[in-house]
Motif scaffolding. Sequence first.
Motif, PDB file in Angstrom:
ATOM      1  N   UNK A 182       0.837  -1.200   0.000  1.00  0.00           N
ATOM      2  CA  UNK A 182       0.000   0.000   0.000  1.00  0.00           C
ATOM      3  C   UNK A 182       0.877   1.258   0.000  1.00  0.00           C
ATOM      4  N   UNK A 183       1.906   1.260   0.841  1.00  0.00           N
ATOM      5  CA  UNK A 183       2.783   2.428   0.939  1.00  0.00           C
ATOM      6  C   UNK A 183       3.647   2.583  -0.309  1.00  0.00           C
ATOM      7  N   UNK A 184       4.146   1.471  -0.829  1.00  0.00           N
ATOM      8  CA  UNK A 184       4.997   1.547  -2.025  1.00  0.00           C
ATOM      9  C   UNK A 184       4.169   2.014  -3.222  1.00  0.00           C
ATOM     10  N   UNK A 185       2.944   1.515  -3.323  1.00  0.00           N
ATOM     11  CA  UNK A 185       2.056   1.989  -4.389  1.00  0.00           C
ATOM     12  C   UNK A 185       1.846   3.491  -4.245  1.00  0.00           C
ATOM     13  N   UNK A 186       1.721   3.940  -3.004  1.00  0.00           N
ATOM     14  CA  UNK A 186       1.548   5.369  -2.750  1.00  0.00           C
ATOM     15  C   UNK A 186       2.752   6.176  -3.209  1.00  0.00           C
ATOM     16  N   UNK A 187       3.953   5.661  -2.956  1.00  0.00           N
ATOM     17  CA  UNK A 187       5.179   6.345  -3.385  1.00  0.00           C
ATOM     18  C   UNK A 187       5.248   6.377  -4.912  1.00  0.00           C
ATOM     19  N   UNK A 188       4.902   5.248  -5.534  1.00  0.00           N
ATOM     20  CA  UNK A 188       4.923   5.188  -7.002  1.00  0.00           C
ATOM     21  C   UNK A 188       3.926   6.197  -7.571  1.00  0.00           C
ATOM     22  N   UNK A 189       2.732   6.268  -6.977  1.00  0.00           N
ATOM     23  CA  UNK A 189       1.716   7.201  -7.467  1.00  0.00           C
ATOM     24  C   UNK A 189       2.170   8.645  -7.280  1.00  0.00           C
ATOM     25  N   UNK A 190       2.850   8.917  -6.178  1.00  0.00           N
ATOM     26  CA  UNK A 190       3.246  10.288  -5.897  1.00  0.00           C
ATOM     27  C   UNK A 190       4.460  10.726  -6.713  1.00  0.00           C
ATOM     28  N   UNK A 191       5.433   9.834  -6.876  1.00  0.00           N
ATOM     29  CA  UNK A 191       6.686  10.257  -7.493  1.00  0.00           C
ATOM     30  C   UNK A 191       6.855   9.786  -8.931  1.00  0.00           C
ATOM     31  N   UNK A 192       5.962   8.852  -9.362  1.00  0.00           N
ATOM     32  CA  UNK A 192       5.884   8.428 -10.753  1.00  0.00           C
ATOM     33  C   UNK A 192       7.120   8.519 -11.615  1.00  0.00           C
ATOM     34  N   UNK A 193       7.247   9.654 -12.338  1.00  0.00           N
ATOM     35  CA  UNK A 193       8.326   9.786 -13.303  1.00  0.00           C
ATOM     36  C   UNK A 193       9.635  10.259 -12.694  1.00  0.00           C
ATOM     37  N   UNK A 194       9.603  10.595 -11.426  1.00  0.00           N
ATOM     38  CA  UNK A 194      10.860  11.024 -10.801  1.00  0.00           C
ATOM     39  C   UNK A 194      11.815   9.853 -10.706  1.00  0.00           C
ATOM     40  N   UNK A 195      13.098  10.171 -10.796  1.00  0.00           N
ATOM     41  CA  UNK A 195      14.086   9.115 -10.687  1.00  0.00           C
ATOM     42  C   UNK A 195      14.162   8.603  -9.251  1.00  0.00           C
ATOM     43  N   UNK A 196      14.230   7.285  -9.127  1.00  0.00           N
ATOM     44  CA  UNK A 196      14.431   6.723  -7.798  1.00  0.00           C
ATOM     45  C   UNK A 196      15.841   7.052  -7.348  1.00  0.00           C
ATOM     46  N   UNK A 197      16.784   6.935  -8.296  1.00  0.00           N
ATOM     47  CA  UNK A 197      18.176   7.243  -7.968  1.00  0.00           C
ATOM     48  C   UNK A 197      18.780   8.043  -9.098  1.00  0.00           C
ATOM     49  N   UNK A 198      19.781   8.794  -8.761  1.00  0.00           N
ATOM     50  CA  UNK A 198      20.515   9.557  -9.745  1.00  0.00           C
ATOM     51  C   UNK A 198      21.383   8.592 -10.546  1.00  0.00           C
ATOM     52  N   UNK A 199      21.012   8.418 -11.807  1.00  0.00           N
ATOM     53  CA  UNK A 199      21.678   7.405 -12.603  1.00  0.00           C
ATOM     54  C   UNK A 199      23.171   7.696 -12.782  1.00  0.00           C
TER      55      UNK A 199
END
Length: 519
Positions: free
Chosen positions: A283-300
């Motif tokens: 539930x929380x991870x889905x929330x993070x995905x919904x909120x940050x979507x296209x943002x990079x998880x990490x600086x490539x």
Amino acid sequence: MIDIIHHGAVDGVTGSCHELRISQATKGLAHQNNQSTKGSDPLGADPTQKPAPTSTSCAGILIDCGLFQGNESKSRSAAQDLAIDFPIDHIRALVVTHVHIDHVGRIPYLLAAGFDGPIICSEPTAIMLPEILEDALKIGFTRDRALINRVLGVIRDRIVPVAYGQWHSVFEEEASSLKVRLQRAGHILGSAYVECDCRAGDYEERVVFSGDLGASHSPLLPEPVSPERADRLVIESTYGDKNHEDRATRRYRLKAVLEHALEDGGTVLIPAFSIGRTQELLYEIEGLIAEFGDEQVVDHQARQATKGSDPSGSDPTQRTAADSRLGAFGVSPQGDRPRSKPLTWNNLEVVVDSPLAAEFTKIYRDLKPFWDEEARALVNSGRHPLSFEQLTVINSHEDHVNAVNYLAKSRRPCVVIAGSGMCAGGRVVNYLKAMLGDARNDVLFVGYQAAGTPGRDILTFGPRGGWVELEGERYDIRAQVHTVGGYSAHAGQEDLLRFVGGIPQPPSEIRFVHGDEGA
Ligand SMILES: [Zn+2]
């Protein structure tokens, strides 16, 4: 006389089994010996006394019948763990607070010992109980399918679902009566605390058993409301000495740990109970995905800069044979991802590796009416908190083995949720064996780790570069170890105090169970 007797989980955290017993001397001298001690048989009269003939009627209910874990079970033999070592002839019903194995694991042994009463529980628990016990039977009881089906058949026949907030009479006799009411405990789906109205002769009392209480502001479930009355209270104390991080803090801490952990392309392994925490995390991870979507998880760019430290020397952009193996269980091979394309939250891979967790995630999805308002609002807005597209569920053992091997070798960033929550068995053990030795991997604890479990050892010794024993062998811990405390499905100290403080008339007695001594 109304007695509260503990057949388990007084000092330790697990293995709950409590009894509420009403004894009533009907004629002659009453044995009003209040020093009823644990383990003594109150059914037997004192042979040294020579009273007038007395008949004592005695009836009771059990609250939970769980299995022991951790240190609690180390000091006991396996047979002791399972044995029903107390009298049950007078037990009229078993009330189940929730389906965690430390609250229900000994039910098959209770039946084998001759218990023939109803199993009273909430409506969601009635659905989940046969599922969890089927799993427990397969692992610890027998491989005989016919026998398992017979036991499950008996359990299904005995289950009496009772709606939250409604009184249910267990027995009503001249000398005594007992009725129970279940209230939402907010711990896992279907969890309940139990209010018991007992009467022995003219004496009436309400005794409340908390079961396991949920933390405030936990995802998915409404938090528990204090009982309107509790003359005596038996309350869990798992986190009696600790407060949890608040919801917003822990959510962003989870985000930060995931970002940090995924930076070097390793696996983030989250040991979690199949029921409750796994669904909260999704539930929380889905929330993070919904909120940050296209943002990079990490600086490539940063990740490329640290590439030289890869001990396996594998190249994340090279498609390997393992990718096609991974494809076999439906995971889209992100090894294909072009180097220039950074990992965004939208393409973060989340794996739940547990048939049981998969099954319970489905049950959670089916029981949306029992979710809290926030979660139901998300569903109404078109979100799917427990079945988002980045989620892969691994069921078969073969796919599990493939996934462990593949993820251990690849540099593929991935979040894996697997049981058991304390690393004392289950599929998480294979992941730990394969991944603890590699500094790119991370272990993230989100739940309580009982003393004596591998989980506690990893938490204690991992940060000091120590080792842990898994299935008889030592494994060095080079993976990083993190904790995000707020995801415990248990109430923190403040939550417990609020639960007790909210009872209008303070209880005359409060007993603490289900916690380490300090807590
Ligand atoms: Zn529990």
